[in-house]
Design a protein around this motif. Structure first.
Motif, PDB file in Angstrom:
ATOM      1  N   ARG A 471       0.809  -1.222   0.000  1.00 30.05           N
ATOM      2  CA  ARG A 471       0.000   0.000   0.000  1.00 30.05           C
ATOM      3  C   ARG A 471       0.841   1.270   0.000  1.00 30.05           C
ATOM      4  O   ARG A 471       0.315   2.354  -0.262  1.00 30.05           O
ATOM      5  N   THR A 472       2.118   1.143   0.344  1.00 30.92           N
ATOM      6  CA  THR A 472       3.000   2.312   0.394  1.00 30.92           C
ATOM      7  C   THR A 472       4.332   1.990  -0.287  1.00 30.92           C
ATOM      8  O   THR A 472       4.652   0.821  -0.524  1.00 30.92           O
ATOM      9  N   ILE A 473       5.108   3.041  -0.564  1.00 31.60           N
ATOM     10  CA  ILE A 473       6.445   2.836  -1.125  1.00 31.60           C
ATOM     11  C   ILE A 473       7.276   1.990  -0.171  1.00 31.60           C
ATOM     12  O   ILE A 473       8.022   1.104  -0.586  1.00 31.60           O
ATOM     13  N   GLU A 474       7.147   2.254   1.114  1.00 29.00           N
ATOM     14  CA  GLU A 474       7.914   1.499   2.097  1.00 29.00           C
ATOM     15  C   GLU A 474       7.578   0.008   2.033  1.00 29.00           C
ATOM     16  O   GLU A 474       8.467  -0.842   2.136  1.00 29.00           O
ATOM     17  N   ALA A 495      12.446   5.719  -5.500  1.00 24.53           N
ATOM     18  CA  ALA A 495      11.138   5.923  -4.872  1.00 24.53           C
ATOM     19  C   ALA A 495      10.125   6.633  -5.773  1.00 24.53           C
ATOM     20  O   ALA A 495       8.959   6.214  -5.845  1.00 24.53           O
ATOM     21  N   PRO A 496      10.509   7.690  -6.504  1.00 28.61           N
ATOM     22  CA  PRO A 496       9.522   8.358  -7.368  1.00 28.61           C
ATOM     23  C   PRO A 496       8.965   7.432  -8.455  1.00 28.61           C
ATOM     24  O   PRO A 496       7.770   7.490  -8.775  1.00 28.61           O
ATOM     25  N   ARG A 497       9.813   6.567  -9.018  1.00 31.64           N
ATOM     26  CA  ARG A 497       9.345   5.649 -10.056  1.00 31.64           C
ATOM     27  C   ARG A 497       8.405   4.595  -9.468  1.00 31.64           C
ATOM     28  O   ARG A 497       7.411   4.223 -10.089  1.00 31.64           O
ATOM     29  N   VAL A 498       8.714   4.149  -8.277  1.00 34.49           N
ATOM     30  CA  VAL A 498       7.841   3.186  -7.607  1.00 34.49           C
ATOM     31  C   VAL A 498       6.497   3.843  -7.290  1.00 34.49           C
ATOM     32  O   VAL A 498       5.431   3.248  -7.495  1.00 34.49           O
ATOM     33  N   ALA A 499       6.532   5.083  -6.808  1.00 29.28           N
ATOM     34  CA  ALA A 499       5.296   5.810  -6.477  1.00 29.28           C
ATOM     35  C   ALA A 499       4.404   5.975  -7.698  1.00 29.28           C
ATOM     36  O   ALA A 499       3.172   5.819  -7.611  1.00 29.28           O
ATOM     37  N   ALA A 500       5.012   6.287  -8.843  1.00 23.84           N
ATOM     38  CA  ALA A 500       4.227   6.469 -10.074  1.00 23.84           C
ATOM     39  C   ALA A 500       3.540   5.171 -10.495  1.00 23.84           C
ATOM     40  O   ALA A 500       2.371   5.178 -10.891  1.00 23.84           O
ATOM     41  N   LEU A 501       4.262   4.066 -10.405  1.00 26.96           N
ATOM     42  CA  LEU A 501       3.665   2.768 -10.742  1.00 26.96           C
ATOM     43  C   LEU A 501       2.534   2.410  -9.786  1.00 26.96           C
ATOM     44  O   LEU A 501       1.464   1.939 -10.203  1.00 26.96           O
ATOM     45  N   MET A 502       2.750   2.633  -8.487  1.00 22.49           N
ATOM     46  CA  MET A 502       1.745   2.310  -7.491  1.00 22.49           C
ATOM     47  C   MET A 502       0.504   3.182  -7.639  1.00 22.49           C
ATOM     48  O   MET A 502      -0.631   2.703  -7.491  1.00 22.49           O
ATOM     49  N   ALA A 503       0.713   4.457  -7.950  1.00 25.56           N
ATOM     50  CA  ALA A 503      -0.411   5.391  -8.083  1.00 25.56           C
ATOM     51  C   ALA A 503      -1.379   4.952  -9.178  1.00 25.56           C
ATOM     52  O   ALA A 503      -2.598   5.095  -9.046  1.00 25.56           O
ATOM     53  N   LYS A 504      -0.831   4.400 -10.254  1.00 26.97           N
ATOM     54  CA  LYS A 504      -1.695   3.923 -11.346  1.00 26.97           C
ATOM     55  C   LYS A 504      -2.482   2.684 -10.938  1.00 26.97           C
ATOM     56  O   LYS A 504      -3.619   2.473 -11.363  1.00 26.97           O
ATOM     57  N   GLU A 505      -1.880   1.849 -10.104  1.00 29.46           N
ATOM     58  CA  GLU A 505      -2.508   0.583  -9.729  1.00 29.46           C
ATOM     59  C   GLU A 505      -3.534   0.735  -8.612  1.00 29.46           C
ATOM     60  O   GLU A 505      -4.547   0.034  -8.602  1.00 29.46           O
ATOM     61  N   LEU A 506      -3.307   1.634  -7.656  1.00 33.68           N
ATOM     62  CA  LEU A 506      -4.151   1.644  -6.459  1.00 33.68           C
ATOM     63  C   LEU A 506      -5.595   2.134  -6.645  1.00 33.68           C
ATOM     64  O   LEU A 506      -6.493   1.531  -6.023  1.00 33.68           O
ATOM     65  N   PRO A 507      -5.983   3.114  -7.392  1.00 35.62           N
ATOM     66  CA  PRO A 507      -5.211   4.221  -7.948  1.00 35.62           C
ATOM     67  C   PRO A 507      -5.141   5.371  -6.940  1.00 35.62           C
ATOM     68  O   PRO A 507      -5.974   5.487  -6.047  1.00 35.62           O
ATOM     69  N   ARG A 508      -4.119   6.226  -7.131  1.00 39.20           N
ATOM     70  CA  ARG A 508      -3.932   7.406  -6.283  1.00 39.20           C
ATOM     71  C   ARG A 508      -3.550   8.595  -7.171  1.00 39.20           C
ATOM     72  O   ARG A 508      -3.117   8.427  -8.315  1.00 39.20           O
ATOM     73  N   LYS A 510      -1.626  12.600  -7.839  1.00 36.57           N
ATOM     74  CA  LYS A 510      -0.265  13.150  -7.770  1.00 36.57           C
ATOM     75  C   LYS A 510       0.095  13.609  -6.352  1.00 36.57           C
ATOM     76  O   LYS A 510       1.249  13.523  -5.943  1.00 36.57           O
ATOM     77  N   THR A 511      -0.919  14.095  -5.633  1.00 38.45           N
ATOM     78  CA  THR A 511      -0.665  14.536  -4.255  1.00 38.45           C
ATOM     79  C   THR A 511      -0.191  13.359  -3.411  1.00 38.45           C
ATOM     80  O   THR A 511       0.736  13.477  -2.597  1.00 38.45           O
ATOM     81  N   TRP A 512      -0.823  12.193  -3.600  1.00 47.66           N
ATOM     82  CA  TRP A 512      -0.426  10.976  -2.886  1.00 47.66           C
ATOM     83  C   TRP A 512       1.008  10.612  -3.251  1.00 47.66           C
ATOM     84  O   TRP A 512       1.813  10.276  -2.376  1.00 47.66           O
ATOM     85  N   GLU A 513       1.329  10.674  -4.555  1.00 42.51           N
ATOM     86  CA  GLU A 513       2.686  10.349  -5.009  1.00 42.51           C
ATOM     87  C   GLU A 513       3.723  11.204  -4.290  1.00 42.51           C
ATOM     88  O   GLU A 513       4.711  10.691  -3.739  1.00 42.51           O
ATOM     89  N   LYS A 514       3.488  12.512  -4.287  1.00 47.20           N
ATOM     90  CA  LYS A 514       4.465  13.427  -3.684  1.00 47.20           C
ATOM     91  C   LYS A 514       4.610  13.181  -2.185  1.00 47.20           C
ATOM     92  O   LYS A 514       5.724  13.176  -1.645  1.00 47.20           O
ATOM     93  N   SER A 515       3.490  12.982  -1.505  1.00 49.66           N
ATOM     94  CA  SER A 515       3.551  12.774  -0.056  1.00 49.66           C
ATOM     95  C   SER A 515       4.228  11.455   0.277  1.00 49.66           C
ATOM     96  O   SER A 515       4.965  11.352   1.266  1.00 49.66           O
ATOM     97  N   GLN A 516       3.988  10.440  -0.548  1.00 53.17           N
ATOM     98  CA  GLN A 516       4.620   9.142  -0.339  1.00 53.17           C
ATOM     99  C   GLN A 516       6.137   9.228  -0.513  1.00 53.17           C
ATOM    100  O   GLN A 516       6.893   8.683   0.297  1.00 53.17           O
ATOM    101  N   VAL A 517       6.564   9.908  -1.551  1.00 54.83           N
ATOM    102  CA  VAL A 517       8.003  10.042  -1.799  1.00 54.83           C
ATOM    103  C   VAL A 517       8.663  10.801  -0.650  1.00 54.83           C
ATOM    104  O   VAL A 517       9.729  10.416  -0.150  1.00 54.83           O
ATOM    105  N   ALA A 518       8.018  11.869  -0.191  1.00 51.24           N
ATOM    106  CA  ALA A 518       8.570  12.664   0.907  1.00 51.24           C
ATOM    107  C   ALA A 518       8.644  11.846   2.192  1.00 51.24           C
ATOM    108  O   ALA A 518       9.661  11.881   2.901  1.00 51.24           O
ATOM    109  N   ALA A 519       7.574  11.107   2.487  1.00 58.25           N
ATOM    110  CA  ALA A 519       7.540  10.292   3.711  1.00 58.25           C
ATOM    111  C   ALA A 519       8.589   9.187   3.655  1.00 58.25           C
ATOM    112  O   ALA A 519       9.252   8.894   4.658  1.00 58.25           O
ATOM    113  N   PHE A 520       8.744   8.589   2.476  1.00 57.19           N
ATOM    114  CA  PHE A 520       9.719   7.506   2.356  1.00 57.19           C
ATOM    115  C   PHE A 520      11.139   8.032   2.492  1.00 57.19           C
ATOM    116  O   PHE A 520      11.984   7.403   3.149  1.00 57.19           O
TER     117      PHE A 520
END
Length: 531
Positions: A471-474, A495-508, A510-520
């Protein structure tokens, strides 16, 4: 039999359609997952709830050993060693894609200690019986220097070679969850238990929250099992506010270096450090893993941080035995895990953690809450069997014997199959990941292409989201891939590439992508040196 794919939405649907479970497990580490698997495989309606990701805590932060524990022999804990050696054999048989035999060497600097180790390892080998991993043997000084050219030769007399097991802890945890689902159980991550439900003074269920949807659930069960490791006391206090503190967390820290610091395919055991512990230097995914420490902490943390003195201790001990002297800047990743040690009242706060038994403890509260604490990864299956046996008694369930001793873990492959070493950890799931690449050849591209450790393909990320409940990059980079534990900087890079792939699948979005990368990135900096 259903496939063991993990699908959160499907599991939520099942949760809302079952009025009462037979067995409910709180905690998705090694012990909790083992209990859920044992219960489900006996045919009981089984639910597991984990507040974070599976094996987020201690169970993904081990020294990666499936072993009897040679130092426990010195403590005289023969029962624990025997049990662990038997379970080690069952794990190799049931999860050959995740567990392997590993050669270990104890260097000898004194003939008196050499005889002591030789006798102990022969006894260790004898205790394993038919499940022995191989015969120990004496190695000459020249043989040791050939195997370990980096070792300091001064006072070296020779060494003893013996066999133990090595595994990928977090990957095994994911496959235990899949095996549980394969057997009819339901497992949910990011699902936090907030309180216990009681009826006439007896536990009858839990109040829990889905941390993703923020939805509150009242879930009823004939038995509730507390398998939350270092957080066991917090669940017990929901049951009884005067519950005594029984867990004393002990931190074990590890560092990861480039293979050049320790090029041997054999692991080495430093049998006695300045604090009386054993230190291991082990080849792991084309790197070298060195640990561990044993440090009492006052409180438990889901993301424990290595202490400076622990890092210094590991580096100094390594320096005493090896010519190559790594500095802090050479550490690719440093991580800590907390051992949930059962701390009887007879011990004082000054008792060394190395002197506290690694045996497990099973307790039943007056209201019927079943709590399992202590233990180690290697004995998870035996602990689970005993816990479910007790749950059957407490919940007045129909008695069904355990079958896990001979139950293959999801993905287990035949040893005759010629699997590429990179894909072996997926076992039979490699077929499905390759099918994804056939559907979309771009998913076959590696996220990093610097050796087998960094091969991580886009298809694997897609697979992890679709069928492993990442569910998360981590979740992806720490536990399904082990990149955060191998090289924190490389994990931050992709991490950014992983976030982009996950965002398409979950889906989520761009805000989720950025926050995930920052948190990770913030999390990964705790693993990264220099800080």
């Amino acid at each position: 039999m259903m496939k063991g794919f993990l699908n959160r939405e499907r599991f939520l649907g099942i949760l809302e359609n079952i009025n009462i479970w037979d067995v409910m497990v709180i905690g998705g580490g090694a012990t909790g997952l083992g209990i859920a698997l044992d219960s489900a495989s006996r045919g009981y309606k089984t639910l597991l709830l984990e507040q974070s990701d599976f094996s987020k805590g201690t169970s993904s932060r081990s020294t990666k050993l499936v072993h009897g524990g040679i130092r426990y022999l010195a403590q005289g804990n023969i029962k624990l060693v025997y049990e662990a050696l038997q379970e080690r054999g069952h794990l190799l048989k049931n999860a050959p894609h995740l567990v392997k035999k590993q050669r270990f060497v104890i260097p000898i600097f004194s003939w008196r200690m050499g005889f002591f180790y030789w006798a102990g390892l022969k006894f260790y080998e004898w205790l394993a019986g038919s499940l022995s991993f191989g015969k120990s043997q004496f190695l000459s000084r020249n043989e040791i220097l050939k195997i370990f050219p980096e070792i300091r030769p001064h006072s070296l007399k020779g060494g003893i070679l013996y066999y133990d097991g090595q595994f990928d802890d977090a990957r095994l945890a994911i496959n235990l969850a899949k095996t549980c689902v394969q057997q009819g159980g339901v497992v949910l991550n990011y699902f936090q238990v907030k309180n216990l439900i009681k009826k006439i003074g007896k536990i009858s269920g839990v109040i829990a929250y889905d941390l993703e949807t923020k939805k509150k659930y009242s879930i009823y069960s004939k038995t509730v099992i507390n398998a939350t490791g270092v957080f066991s006391d917090s669940i017990s206090k929901m049951d009884e506010s005067t519950w005594p503190i029984l867990i004393k967390p002990s931190q074990g820290t590890h560092i990861v270096l480039k293979k050049s610091f320790f090029s041997s395919s054999n692991a080495i055991v430093i049998p006695k450090t300045t604090d009386g512990r054993v230190l291991f230097s082990i080849p792991w995914y084309d790197h070298v893993l060195i640990g561990t420490t044993d440090t009492f902490l006052d409180k438990s943390d889901l993301d424990p941080k290595p202490l400076e003195e622990e890092i210094d201790f590991i580096l100094q001990t390594f320096k005493q035995y090896f010519v190559n002297t790594p500095k802090k800047k050479d550490i690719l990743s440093a991580f800590s895990g907390l051992r949930p040690l059962f701390f009887p009242r007879r011990f004082s706060s000054s008792t060394p953690t190395k002197d506290i038994s690694r045996s497990h403890k099973l307790m039943i509260s007056p209201s019927g809450l079943v709590t399992i604490i202590g233990g180690k990864w290697t004995t998870y299956r035996k602990m689970a069997e005993e816990t479910v046996n007790k749950a059957i008694e407490i919940g007045k369930l129909n008695k069904v014997p355990s079958i896990t001793k001979n139950l293959k873990i999801y993905g287990a492959i035949s040893s005759s199959k010629n699997y590429n070493s990179y894909w072996k950890k997926y076992g039979e799931d490699e077929f499905y990941i390759q099918k994804l690449i056939e559907e979309n050849p771009l998913w076959g591209e590696p996220l990093i292409s610097q050796g087998p450790s960094y091969f991580c393909t886009k298809a694997e990320v897609v697979w992890m989201v679709r069928h492993e409940m990442a569910r998360t990059i981590e979740d992806v980079l720490a536990r399904r891939f082990r990149l955060l534990f191998l090289n924190a900087q490389k994990a931050i890079d992709i991490a950014p590439r992983v976030a982009a792939l996950m965002a398409k699948e979950l889906p989520r979005d761009k805000t989720w992508e950025k926050s995930q990368v920052a948190a990770f990135k913030e999390l990964a900096m705790q693993y990264y040196y220099p800080v």
